[in-house]
Write a protein that holds these residues in place. Structure first.
Motif, mmCIF file in Angstrom:
data_model
loop_
_atom_site.group_PDB
_atom_site.id
_atom_site.type_symbol
_atom_site.label_atom_id
_atom_site.label_comp_id
_atom_site.label_asym_id
_atom_site.label_seq_id
_atom_site.Cartn_x
_atom_site.Cartn_y
_atom_site.Cartn_z
ATOM 1 N N ASN A 39 0.815 -1.208 0.000
ATOM 2 C CA ASN A 39 0.000 0.000 0.000
ATOM 3 C C ASN A 39 0.851 1.262 0.000
ATOM 4 O O ASN A 39 0.554 2.225 -0.717
ATOM 5 C CB ASN A 39 -0.954 -0.008 1.192
ATOM 6 C CG ASN A 39 -2.109 0.943 1.006
ATOM 7 O OD1 ASN A 39 -2.738 0.963 -0.037
ATOM 8 N ND2 ASN A 39 -2.385 1.744 2.018
ATOM 9 N N ALA A 53 -6.519 5.958 -1.676
ATOM 10 C CA ALA A 53 -6.308 4.544 -1.997
ATOM 11 C C ALA A 53 -7.460 3.710 -1.450
ATOM 12 O O ALA A 53 -7.977 2.818 -2.134
ATOM 13 C CB ALA A 53 -4.974 4.062 -1.439
ATOM 14 N N GLN A 54 -7.895 4.005 -0.222
ATOM 15 C CA GLN A 54 -9.021 3.292 0.385
ATOM 16 C C GLN A 54 -10.296 3.507 -0.423
ATOM 17 O O GLN A 54 -11.046 2.566 -0.682
ATOM 18 C CB GLN A 54 -9.234 3.771 1.828
ATOM 19 C CG GLN A 54 -10.426 3.138 2.520
ATOM 20 C CD GLN A 54 -10.228 1.670 2.795
ATOM 21 O OE1 GLN A 54 -9.222 1.288 3.365
ATOM 22 N NE2 GLN A 54 -11.181 0.843 2.382
ATOM 23 N N TRP A 56 -10.552 4.246 -3.631
ATOM 24 C CA TRP A 56 -10.427 3.527 -4.902
ATOM 25 C C TRP A 56 -10.705 2.039 -4.714
ATOM 26 O O TRP A 56 -11.340 1.417 -5.548
ATOM 27 C CB TRP A 56 -9.053 3.746 -5.509
ATOM 28 C CG TRP A 56 -8.836 5.131 -6.059
ATOM 29 C CD1 TRP A 56 -9.728 6.163 -6.068
ATOM 30 C CD2 TRP A 56 -7.649 5.626 -6.662
ATOM 31 N NE1 TRP A 56 -9.152 7.268 -6.635
ATOM 32 C CE2 TRP A 56 -7.879 6.969 -7.016
ATOM 33 C CE3 TRP A 56 -6.406 5.079 -6.934
ATOM 34 C CZ2 TRP A 56 -6.920 7.758 -7.642
ATOM 35 C CZ3 TRP A 56 -5.441 5.871 -7.544
ATOM 36 C CH2 TRP A 56 -5.706 7.189 -7.900
ATOM 37 N N ARG A 57 -10.231 1.480 -3.588
ATOM 38 C CA ARG A 57 -10.508 0.066 -3.302
ATOM 39 C C ARG A 57 -11.999 -0.141 -3.048
ATOM 40 O O ARG A 57 -12.614 -1.062 -3.587
ATOM 41 C CB ARG A 57 -9.692 -0.419 -2.095
ATOM 42 C CG ARG A 57 -8.211 -0.528 -2.366
ATOM 43 C CD ARG A 57 -7.476 -1.266 -1.261
ATOM 44 N NE ARG A 57 -7.691 -0.743 0.073
ATOM 45 C CZ ARG A 57 -6.954 0.208 0.654
ATOM 46 N NH1 ARG A 57 -5.929 0.756 0.015
ATOM 47 N NH2 ARG A 57 -7.215 0.597 1.883
ATOM 48 N N ASP A 58 -12.598 0.739 -2.233
ATOM 49 C CA ASP A 58 -14.018 0.632 -1.903
ATOM 50 C C ASP A 58 -14.901 0.760 -3.139
ATOM 51 O O ASP A 58 -15.931 0.098 -3.240
ATOM 52 C CB ASP A 58 -14.426 1.701 -0.881
ATOM 53 C CG ASP A 58 -13.799 1.483 0.491
ATOM 54 O OD1 ASP A 58 -13.282 0.370 0.754
ATOM 55 O OD2 ASP A 58 -13.816 2.437 1.296
ATOM 56 N N SER A 63 -7.993 -3.314 -8.121
ATOM 57 C CA SER A 63 -8.022 -4.626 -7.465
ATOM 58 C C SER A 63 -6.873 -4.700 -6.473
ATOM 59 O O SER A 63 -5.854 -4.030 -6.638
ATOM 60 C CB SER A 63 -7.878 -5.730 -8.504
ATOM 61 O OG SER A 63 -8.946 -5.693 -9.409
ATOM 62 N N PHE A 64 -7.042 -5.528 -5.457
ATOM 63 C CA PHE A 64 -6.009 -5.639 -4.429
ATOM 64 C C PHE A 64 -6.103 -6.973 -3.727
ATOM 65 O O PHE A 64 -7.112 -7.667 -3.823
ATOM 66 C CB PHE A 64 -6.123 -4.494 -3.415
ATOM 67 C CG PHE A 64 -7.386 -4.520 -2.608
ATOM 68 C CD1 PHE A 64 -7.394 -5.075 -1.334
ATOM 69 C CD2 PHE A 64 -8.570 -3.996 -3.112
ATOM 70 C CE1 PHE A 64 -8.559 -5.100 -0.583
ATOM 71 C CE2 PHE A 64 -9.743 -4.012 -2.368
ATOM 72 C CZ PHE A 64 -9.726 -4.566 -1.098
ATOM 73 N N GLN A 66 -5.383 -8.655 0.203
ATOM 74 C CA GLN A 66 -5.187 -8.283 1.598
ATOM 75 C C GLN A 66 -4.833 -9.513 2.401
ATOM 76 O O GLN A 66 -5.527 -10.527 2.347
ATOM 77 C CB GLN A 66 -6.435 -7.618 2.166
ATOM 78 C CG GLN A 66 -6.228 -7.108 3.581
ATOM 79 C CD GLN A 66 -7.365 -6.210 4.038
ATOM 80 O OE1 GLN A 66 -8.325 -5.990 3.323
ATOM 81 N NE2 GLN A 66 -7.247 -5.712 5.253
ATOM 82 N N ILE A 71 -1.972 -4.650 2.556
ATOM 83 C CA ILE A 71 -2.661 -4.578 1.271
ATOM 84 C C ILE A 71 -1.620 -4.539 0.169
ATOM 85 O O ILE A 71 -0.610 -3.833 0.272
ATOM 86 C CB ILE A 71 -3.573 -3.342 1.213
ATOM 87 C CG1 ILE A 71 -4.671 -3.499 2.267
ATOM 88 C CG2 ILE A 71 -4.155 -3.137 -0.179
ATOM 89 C CD1 ILE A 71 -5.545 -2.308 2.444
ATOM 90 N N TYR A 73 -1.018 -4.578 -4.282
ATOM 91 C CA TYR A 73 -1.573 -4.325 -5.609
ATOM 92 C C TYR A 73 -0.645 -4.943 -6.644
ATOM 93 O O TYR A 73 0.572 -4.826 -6.529
ATOM 94 C CB TYR A 73 -1.652 -2.820 -5.891
ATOM 95 C CG TYR A 73 -2.403 -2.037 -4.841
ATOM 96 C CD1 TYR A 73 -3.753 -1.781 -4.976
ATOM 97 C CD2 TYR A 73 -1.743 -1.541 -3.716
ATOM 98 C CE1 TYR A 73 -4.446 -1.056 -4.015
ATOM 99 C CE2 TYR A 73 -2.426 -0.808 -2.761
ATOM 100 C CZ TYR A 73 -3.768 -0.573 -2.913
ATOM 101 O OH TYR A 73 -4.441 0.146 -1.963
ATOM 102 N N ASP A 77 -2.529 -4.401 -12.389
ATOM 103 C CA ASP A 77 -3.778 -3.729 -12.030
ATOM 104 C C ASP A 77 -3.607 -2.218 -11.987
ATOM 105 O O ASP A 77 -4.524 -1.473 -12.348
ATOM 106 C CB ASP A 77 -4.300 -4.245 -10.682
ATOM 107 C CG ASP A 77 -4.796 -5.673 -10.760
ATOM 108 O OD1 ASP A 77 -5.260 -6.079 -11.849
ATOM 109 O OD2 ASP A 77 -4.709 -6.386 -9.746
#
Length: 94
Positions: A39, A53-54, A56-58, A63-64, A66, A71, A73, A77
């Motif tokens: 991350n 970043a959070q 964009w993930r939400d 894609s990520f 964990q 986290i 990437y 992606d």
């Protein structure tokens, strides 16, 4: 200019080491998409905040993976994210 004389074995060892380095470099250059960023590296690369970043993930923009609280990437992606949001330059008049 000076000359360096190597024995046949020293020459073979040198060539062997150079071949190994070349193979490693080729391997690294072939698969940058399989490289993972954590991350912090992602945030620094994209020059964004942790909150962005959070978000964009939400929102499913990136894609990520964990593992626990870490986290990661995939570089592929990150490339997809940039490609998807790529805008061509407008025609400019000179």
């Amino acid at each position: 200019m000076s000359a360096i004389i190597l024995t046949e074995q020293q020459y073979k060892d040198l060539v062997s080491r150079l071949d190994e380095l070349n193979k490693k470099l080729e391997k690294q250059n072939q698969k940058p998409q399989n490289t993972f960023l954590d991350n912090q590296e992602f945030i620094q690369l994209m020059n964004i905040s942790k909150r962005t970043a959070q978000t964009w993930r939400d929102e499913g923009k990136i894609s990520f993976s964990q593992i626990g609280s870490k986290i990661y990437y995939q570089m592929s992606d990150v490339q997809k994210l940039l490609d998807k949001n790529y805008n061509k330059a407008f025609n400019s008049r000179r």
